[in-house]
Scaffold this active site. Structure first.
Site, PDB file in Angstrom:
ATOM      1  NE  ARG A 117      -2.526   0.905   3.382  1.00  0.00           N
ATOM      2  CZ  ARG A 117      -3.303   0.501   4.576  1.00  0.00           C
ATOM      3  NH1 ARG A 117      -4.547   0.009   4.494  1.00  0.00           N
ATOM      4  NH2 ARG A 117      -2.584   0.613   5.859  1.00  0.00           N
ATOM      5  CE  LYS A 153      -2.876   4.335   7.125  1.00  0.00           C
ATOM      6  NZ  LYS A 153      -4.365   4.379   7.496  1.00  0.00           N
ATOM      7  CD  GLU A 196     -12.115   5.441   4.138  1.00  0.00           C
ATOM      8  OE1 GLU A 196     -11.740   4.678   5.276  1.00  0.00           O
ATOM      9  OE2 GLU A 196     -11.526   5.853   3.296  1.00  0.00           O
TER      10      GLU A 196
HETATM   11  C1  LIG Z   1      -5.376   3.519   7.547  1.00  0.00           C
HETATM   12  C2  LIG Z   1      -6.678   3.700   7.047  1.00  0.00           C
HETATM   13  C3  LIG Z   1      -7.788   2.774   7.501  1.00  0.00           C
HETATM   14  C4  LIG Z   1      -7.631   1.446   8.050  1.00  0.00           C
HETATM   15  O1  LIG Z   1      -6.577   0.724   7.467  1.00  0.00           O
HETATM   16  P1  LIG Z   1      -6.096  -0.635   8.155  1.00  0.00           P
HETATM   17  O2  LIG Z   1      -5.030  -1.032   7.339  1.00  0.00           O
HETATM   18  O3  LIG Z   1      -7.205  -1.671   8.436  1.00  0.00           O
HETATM   19  O4  LIG Z   1      -5.553  -0.061   9.419  1.00  0.00           O
HETATM   20  C5  LIG Z   1      -9.113   3.209   6.844  1.00  0.00           C
HETATM   21  N1  LIG Z   1      -9.194   4.367   6.358  1.00  0.00           N
HETATM   22  C6  LIG Z   1      -8.577   5.283   6.473  1.00  0.00           C
HETATM   23  C7  LIG Z   1      -8.782   6.624   5.724  1.00  0.00           C
HETATM   24  C8  LIG Z   1      -6.952   4.997   6.794  1.00  0.00           C
HETATM   25  O5  LIG Z   1      -6.314   5.989   6.829  1.00  0.00           O
END
Ligand SMILES: *Cc1c(COP(=O)(O)O)cnc(C)c1O
Length: 341
Positions: free
Chosen positions: A82, A184, A220
């Protein structure tokens, strides 16, 4: 190895400086070999790319002690992949995923004394990140970067028991169509701060963001993906190009299908249909799943049948199975657990 003298059960989610961190520098088109250092300070030009134009990305994962005393981490290869995707989208050099995993492992090993003991509920949170470090004043990608990994011990997420969350449908957007919602990057968080501070002021725990194009579909929250459960026990998770692909959510979907024999649908979820779901949870590394008890849409309350005092039945099964896999009590799928020692 003597553990640090920390009150593990009562730790919160805050930064505690640990002994070592990993640093690799990118210069003249190549990453150096990387080192562990005790120096927790980053000294940068006042004009560094990250400070002017927010060229920065990050990851988050955990290390913990299992049932049988091993220190492990969960699917770090997916965090590495990622982060490669995030780097490409922000025109940053890729730090190869194999090196990412190696850097994470080295940093955990160097801070073994901070890995909380089994049963404490606490974990060692690992924060890999990368940023443009040389001066950039005309808008363009930096030429030099730092990739770093630090760790910090964090307390049990559900300290004092599970409390289902109350969330509100936000009037702000988290991600633009064809934007950066799926990577991210710090910039997605900077722009969510006003929305979360506003939601907290009104007494909500989190924001539910909708698709910015039509504002009819569930996306989300600021930092976690949604999982819903229908009244007939199907697990439903929103599908959208602007959602961050949560590793926890992907793992829970696998657990739902392969361990619990549940039907799973990854599809567009209309805000309109949320009132018909039986359970709702937020998934991410921090909590694995936090149950949602109530969703408020501009004064209209949607109360999930699972209520405000406990996890829904299927949410709980998903939570117990995935944490069981992580802690070594339930056999993990091939490749999910990376044993550090
Ligand atoms: C990091 C993150 C998540 C959760 O991802 P994981 O890999 O399960 O920790 C979900 N939404 C956003 C916007 C994030 O930055």
């Amino acid at each position: 190895m003597d553990k640090k003298n920390i009150d593990w059960e009562n730790l919160g989610f805050g930064y505690i400086k640990t002994d070592k961190r990993y640093v690799s520098q990118y210069k003249n088109g190549a990453w150096d070999e990387g080192v562990l250092t005790e120096d927790d300070q980053v000294v940068l030009s006042e004009c560094a790319g990250v400070l002017q134009y927010a060229q920065t990305i990050f990851e988050g994962l955990k290390a913990y002690t299992t049932d049988d005393g091993h220190i492990v981490t969960f699917r770090p290869d997916l965090n590495g992949e990622r982060m490669e995707d995030s780097a490409r989208r922000l025109e940053m050099p890729v730090f190869p995923k194999e090196r990412f995993v190696e850097a994470v492992v080295k940093t955990i090993e160097a801070n073994e004394a901070f890995v909380p003991p089994y049963g404490s509920g606490a974990t060692l949170y690992i924060r890999p990140y990368m940023f443009g470090s040389n001066p950039v004043i005309g808008v363009k990608p930096a030429d030099e970067y730092q990739f770093r990994v630090f760790t910090t011990p964090v307390g049990p997420y559900f300290k004092g028991g599970v409390k289902p969350l109350t969330i509100c449908v936000s009037d702000f957007d988290r991600a633009a169509p064809h934007g950066t919602g799926h990577i991210k990057a710090g910039l997605n968080y900077a722009m969510s701060l006003h929305a979360i501070v506003s939601a907290h002021k009104e007494g909500y725990d989190e924001n539910m963001y909708l698709d910015p194009g039509s504002r009819t579909k569930v996306e989300e929250t600021g930092g976690a993906n949604f999982l819903f459960v229908t009244k007939d026990g199907t697990v439903v998770t929103p599908k959208s190009d602007s959602i961050l692909p949560s590793i926890t959510r992907r793992s829970l979907i696998y657990v739902a299908e392969k361990y619990l024999g549940l039907k799973v649908e990854e599809r567009e979820v209309l805000l309109e249909e949320v009132k018909d779901f039986a359970e709702c949870g937020l998934c991410g590394t921090a909590a694995v799943i936090s149950p949602v008890g109530k969703i408020v849409d501009h004064g209209k309350e949607i109360c999930l049948p699972s209520g405000m005092s406990e996890m829904g039945e299927i949410t709980k099964k998903l939570y117990d199975t995935l944490t069981g896999i992580q802690m070594g009590r339930i056999e993990a799928p091939e490749g999910w657990i990376k044993v550090i020692k």
